[in-house]
Design a protein around this motif. Structure first.
Motif, PDB file in Angstrom:
ATOM      1  N   ILE A   1       0.807  -1.221   0.000  1.00 10.90           N
ATOM      2  CA  ILE A   1       0.000   0.000   0.000  1.00 10.90           C
ATOM      3  C   ILE A   1       0.839   1.269   0.000  1.00 10.90           C
ATOM      4  O   ILE A   1       0.615   2.190  -0.803  1.00 10.90           O
ATOM      5  N   VAL A   2       1.829   1.338   0.913  1.00 13.54           N
ATOM      6  CA  VAL A   2       2.526   2.600   1.183  1.00 13.54           C
ATOM      7  C   VAL A   2       3.265   3.169  -0.031  1.00 13.54           C
ATOM      8  O   VAL A   2       3.094   4.349  -0.362  1.00 13.54           O
ATOM      9  N   PRO A   3       4.112   2.386  -0.730  1.00 12.83           N
ATOM     10  CA  PRO A   3       4.817   2.975  -1.886  1.00 12.83           C
ATOM     11  C   PRO A   3       3.860   3.498  -2.951  1.00 12.83           C
ATOM     12  O   PRO A   3       4.103   4.553  -3.539  1.00 12.83           O
ATOM     13  N   VAL A   4       2.770   2.768  -3.188  1.00 17.46           N
ATOM     14  CA  VAL A   4       1.811   3.178  -4.229  1.00 17.46           C
ATOM     15  C   VAL A   4       1.133   4.488  -3.852  1.00 17.46           C
ATOM     16  O   VAL A   4       1.068   5.426  -4.660  1.00 17.46           O
ATOM     17  N   MET A   5       0.614   4.573  -2.611  1.00 17.56           N
ATOM     18  CA  MET A   5      -0.127   5.776  -2.224  1.00 17.56           C
ATOM     19  C   MET A   5       0.787   7.001  -2.186  1.00 17.56           C
ATOM     20  O   MET A   5       0.390   8.095  -2.595  1.00 17.56           O
ATOM     21  N   CYS A   6       2.016   6.828  -1.711  1.00 17.34           N
ATOM     22  CA  CYS A   6       2.946   7.965  -1.658  1.00 17.34           C
ATOM     23  C   CYS A   6       3.346   8.409  -3.056  1.00 17.34           C
ATOM     24  O   CYS A   6       3.395   9.612  -3.353  1.00 17.34           O
ATOM     25  N   PHE A   7       3.616   7.432  -3.937  1.00 17.51           N
ATOM     26  CA  PHE A   7       4.035   7.754  -5.303  1.00 17.51           C
ATOM     27  C   PHE A   7       2.951   8.536  -6.043  1.00 17.51           C
ATOM     28  O   PHE A   7       3.230   9.553  -6.686  1.00 17.51           O
ATOM     29  N   ILE A   8       1.704   8.071  -5.949  1.00 20.39           N
ATOM     30  CA  ILE A   8       0.607   8.738  -6.663  1.00 20.39           C
ATOM     31  C   ILE A   8       0.399  10.149  -6.133  1.00 20.39           C
ATOM     32  O   ILE A   8       0.217  11.104  -6.903  1.00 20.39           O
ATOM     33  N   TYR A   9       0.436  10.301  -4.803  1.00 25.08           N
ATOM     34  CA  TYR A   9       0.188  11.622  -4.221  1.00 25.08           C
ATOM     35  C   TYR A   9       1.307  12.598  -4.578  1.00 25.08           C
ATOM     36  O   TYR A   9       1.059  13.766  -4.912  1.00 25.08           O
ATOM     37  N   ILE A  10       2.548  12.125  -4.527  1.00 27.48           N
ATOM     38  CA  ILE A  10       3.688  12.974  -4.903  1.00 27.48           C
ATOM     39  C   ILE A  10       3.590  13.360  -6.374  1.00 27.48           C
ATOM     40  O   ILE A  10       3.857  14.511  -6.749  1.00 27.48           O
ATOM     41  N   LEU A  11       3.186  12.418  -7.215  1.00 28.87           N
ATOM     42  CA  LEU A  11       3.041  12.689  -8.646  1.00 28.87           C
ATOM     43  C   LEU A  11       1.990  13.767  -8.898  1.00 28.87           C
ATOM     44  O   LEU A  11       2.185  14.672  -9.732  1.00 28.87           O
ATOM     45  N   MET A  12       0.879  13.704  -8.159  1.00 26.68           N
ATOM     46  CA  MET A  12      -0.160  14.723  -8.294  1.00 26.68           C
ATOM     47  C   MET A  12       0.369  16.101  -7.903  1.00 26.68           C
ATOM     48  O   MET A  12       0.121  17.101  -8.587  1.00 26.68           O
ATOM     49  N   ALA A  13       1.115  16.142  -6.802  1.00 23.70           N
ATOM     50  CA  ALA A  13       1.658  17.424  -6.346  1.00 23.70           C
ATOM     51  C   ALA A  13       2.667  17.985  -7.346  1.00 23.70           C
ATOM     52  O   ALA A  13       2.682  19.195  -7.619  1.00 23.70           O
TER      53      ALA A  13
ATOM     54  N   LEU B   1      -8.341  11.496  -4.980  1.00 27.27           N
ATOM     55  CA  LEU B   1      -7.914  11.858  -3.627  1.00 27.27           C
ATOM     56  C   LEU B   1      -8.671  11.031  -2.587  1.00 27.27           C
ATOM     57  O   LEU B   1      -8.092  10.623  -1.570  1.00 27.27           O
ATOM     58  N   THR B   2      -9.933  10.766  -2.842  1.00 25.60           N
ATOM     59  CA  THR B   2     -10.717   9.945  -1.917  1.00 25.60           C
ATOM     60  C   THR B   2     -10.125   8.542  -1.810  1.00 25.60           C
ATOM     61  O   THR B   2     -10.025   7.981  -0.715  1.00 25.60           O
ATOM     62  N   VAL B   3      -9.717   7.985  -2.950  1.00 26.42           N
ATOM     63  CA  VAL B   3      -9.083   6.659  -2.947  1.00 26.42           C
ATOM     64  C   VAL B   3      -7.777   6.706  -2.152  1.00 26.42           C
ATOM     65  O   VAL B   3      -7.476   5.802  -1.357  1.00 26.42           O
ATOM     66  N   LEU B   4      -7.001   7.769  -2.353  1.00 25.26           N
ATOM     67  CA  LEU B   4      -5.742   7.909  -1.619  1.00 25.26           C
ATOM     68  C   LEU B   4      -5.994   8.070  -0.122  1.00 25.26           C
ATOM     69  O   LEU B   4      -5.262   7.500   0.703  1.00 25.26           O
ATOM     70  N   LEU B   5      -7.018   8.839   0.248  1.00 27.20           N
ATOM     71  CA  LEU B   5      -7.363   8.986   1.653  1.00 27.20           C
ATOM     72  C   LEU B   5      -7.739   7.637   2.266  1.00 27.20           C
ATOM     73  O   LEU B   5      -7.407   7.358   3.424  1.00 27.20           O
ATOM     74  N   PHE B   6      -8.418   6.815   1.493  1.00 26.23           N
ATOM     75  CA  PHE B   6      -8.766   5.469   1.947  1.00 26.23           C
ATOM     76  C   PHE B   6      -7.498   4.672   2.243  1.00 26.23           C
ATOM     77  O   PHE B   6      -7.383   4.006   3.274  1.00 26.23           O
ATOM     78  N   MET B   7      -6.523   4.767   1.346  1.00 31.20           N
ATOM     79  CA  MET B   7      -5.261   4.044   1.525  1.00 31.20           C
ATOM     80  C   MET B   7      -4.474   4.610   2.692  1.00 31.20           C
ATOM     81  O   MET B   7      -3.886   3.864   3.495  1.00 31.20           O
ATOM     82  N   PHE B   8      -4.447   5.950   2.823  1.00 31.09           N
ATOM     83  CA  PHE B   8      -3.763   6.583   3.950  1.00 31.09           C
ATOM     84  C   PHE B   8      -4.348   6.090   5.273  1.00 31.09           C
ATOM     85  O   PHE B   8      -3.616   5.732   6.206  1.00 31.09           O
ATOM     86  N   SER B   9      -5.673   6.088   5.346  1.00 33.03           N
ATOM     87  CA  SER B   9      -6.342   5.703   6.586  1.00 33.03           C
ATOM     88  C   SER B   9      -6.140   4.228   6.897  1.00 33.03           C
ATOM     89  O   SER B   9      -5.909   3.850   8.046  1.00 33.03           O
ATOM     90  N   LEU B  10      -6.216   3.379   5.875  1.00 29.37           N
ATOM     91  CA  LEU B  10      -6.035   1.948   6.091  1.00 29.37           C
ATOM     92  C   LEU B  10      -4.626   1.639   6.592  1.00 29.37           C
ATOM     93  O   LEU B  10      -4.444   0.835   7.517  1.00 29.37           O
TER      94      LEU B  10
END
Length: 469
Positions: free
Chosen positions: A212-224, A351-360
């Protein structure tokens, strides 16, 4: 009930209200000076040690695995909603003070996580366990058993139960706002999913975090980065505004520099957890050759959480015209609307999907902290099973009935108390860390590529020799 809540409010005032934030800052600066800016000197080494292919003994948790669990715990909904609140209340200058406290916190995290490694113990299943409870018992001595119980109770109640309910609340409200899915439906999804992971124990937690962690961080950083690229001409002006507002040269909100300082420090400390005594429980699980190696890796965890992920949120918000200092629109909705303005409505769903991953990822991290705390009271399989059931129930309760999170009013005060306990202990045990750092530096200077701890050289310390063979 009102009397109990008043008592916890008083405890919160004593810790988070005025004492804890300055204490974390002062102690972090003290550690930085005493270690001669170790987080700066070993900054490059952090990335060398962060190797997904690092070899360990069969069945053991690697340094990378522990790093991913730790990052997954530190990076949560607060990195999105919390940062948006901080820049709304404190202005752009809050970002500067988040960066500053992260640099200090990197050293504090190195200290506490090195201690967790020094005093870790091999459990019956062959894995390693440790953390503040272990370095209180084996570092300060058996006379401090009472302090172990105080710390463990605070950890279990705040992280194991309270914060997991809040994580459930974060994701269910975000899903309802953006997708229109009821909170009950979200509870019925996230509860069993969390249960599937936590009932698998440490090894399944590690595997889930690695996925989970590498994927969620990579996508969020890419968006930023995409937001920054779109607004690249505005970047110099924004950086200048952050610095100017941080020092009161350009007031963005009422309170000026004071508001920026308070919002930035609190957000940074709350987000990266450096000094709070939570991350060392995960750091102790790693099979590494020297305690300082995992301490250095955990410094990287603070860097990723605050300097990278929190900054992503800050730039997404500050580069959007939706943002208004001191405005009513704040938290996750502010980030969602900012992304929608940059990329279109689809971005808020992502972002909602990413928030789901962050929370999980935070839920499974919080559960593990609760399990470590529980073992100080009972190691029976029944007790652990009941804990897992209760944790899943708290997640579902927080998700299905957001107003129910008010029941967990004790979470922040107890986290403040365990932070005070942890800080006093690591200050006392700082000489142990300085000895470990000296040994680490000496081996590097002698040409050794990867320092190895010889426990026999530290015979005066209560080290589990079997954990360092």
């Amino acid at each position: 009930m009102e009397t109990i809540q008043t008592l916890f409010d008083y405890l919160s005032d004593l810790t988070w209200g005025w004492a804890l934030v300055p204490l974390l800052v002062v102690i972090g600066l003290y550690f930085t000076l005493m270690t001669r800016f170790v987080q700066v000197r070993y900054f490059g080494r952090m990335f060398k040690l962060a190797r997904p292919d690092a070899q360990t003994k069969t069945g053991q948790v690697s340094g990378w695995d522990a790093l991913m669990v730790s990052v997954g715990g530190r990076v949560g909904g607060g990195n999105v909603a919390g940062v948006a609140v901080a820049v709304t209340l404190g202005g752009p200058g809050a970002v500067f003070w988040m960066w500053a406290i992260a640099l200090v916190g990197m050293c504090t995290s190195l200290i506490e996580c090195t201690l967790a490694q020094v005093f870790k113990r091999r459990s019956e299943d062959g894995t390693f366990r440790g953390g503040p409870a272990a370095y209180i018992k084996h570092g300060l001595g058996p006379n401090y058993r009472w302090l172990v119980l105080v710390y463990s109770f605070c950890l279990l109640a705040s992280f194991g139960f309270g914060f997991n309910a809040f994580q459930g609340n974060t994701i269910s409200t975000a899903v309802e706002d953006s997708l229109g899915i009821s909170t009950v439906t979200t509870a019925l999804i996230i509860g069993p999913l969390a249960g599937l992971i936590v009932f698998g124990g440490l090894k399944r937690i590690v595997k889930a975090s690695d996925a989970i962690v590498p994927v969620m961080c990579f996508i969020y950083i890419l968006m930023a980065l995409a937001v920054i690229a779109i607004n690249i001409t505005e970047l110099p002006r924004l950086v200048g505004m952050i610095v100017a507002n941080a020092f009161g040269w350009e007031e963005a909100v009422s309170g000026g520099m004071g508001a920026a300082l308070a919002a930035g420090l609190k957000r940074g400390l709350f987000s990266n957890e450096a000094g709070l005594g939570s991350a060392p429980n995960v750091a102790a699980t790693a099979d590494v050759k020297h305690p300082v190696s995992q301490g250095i890796l955990q410094s990287l965890s603070v860097f990723i959480d605050t300097i990278v992920i929190c900054s992503c949120t800050a730039f997404i918000v500050l580069l959007s015209p939706v943002y208004q200092p001191g405005g009513e629109l704040t938290g996750a909705p502010l980030v969602q609307q900012s992304l929608a303005l940059h990329f279109g409505q689809w971005a808020q769903y992502l972002l909602t999907v990413l928030l789901f991953m962050f929370s999980l990822s935070s839920i499974i991290y919080n559960y593990y902290l609760g399990e470590v705390a529980m073992t100080e009271f009972s190691k029976s399989k029944t007790a652990i099973f009941v804990l897992r059931v209760l944790v899943v129930a708290c997640v579902m309760l927080g998700a299905a009935a957001p107003q129910a999170t008010s029941v967990f009013f004790f979470s922040d005060p107890l986290m403040g108390l365990l932070a005070v306990v942890n800080l006093m202990v690591i200050v006392t045990l700082l000489p142990v860390v300085l000895r470990m750092l000296a040994d680490y530096r000496q081996q590097l200077a002698s040409g050794k590529h990867e320092p190895v701890l010889d426990a026999c050289r530290f015979a005066d310390l209560d080290i589990d020799r079997g954990a360092w063979k």
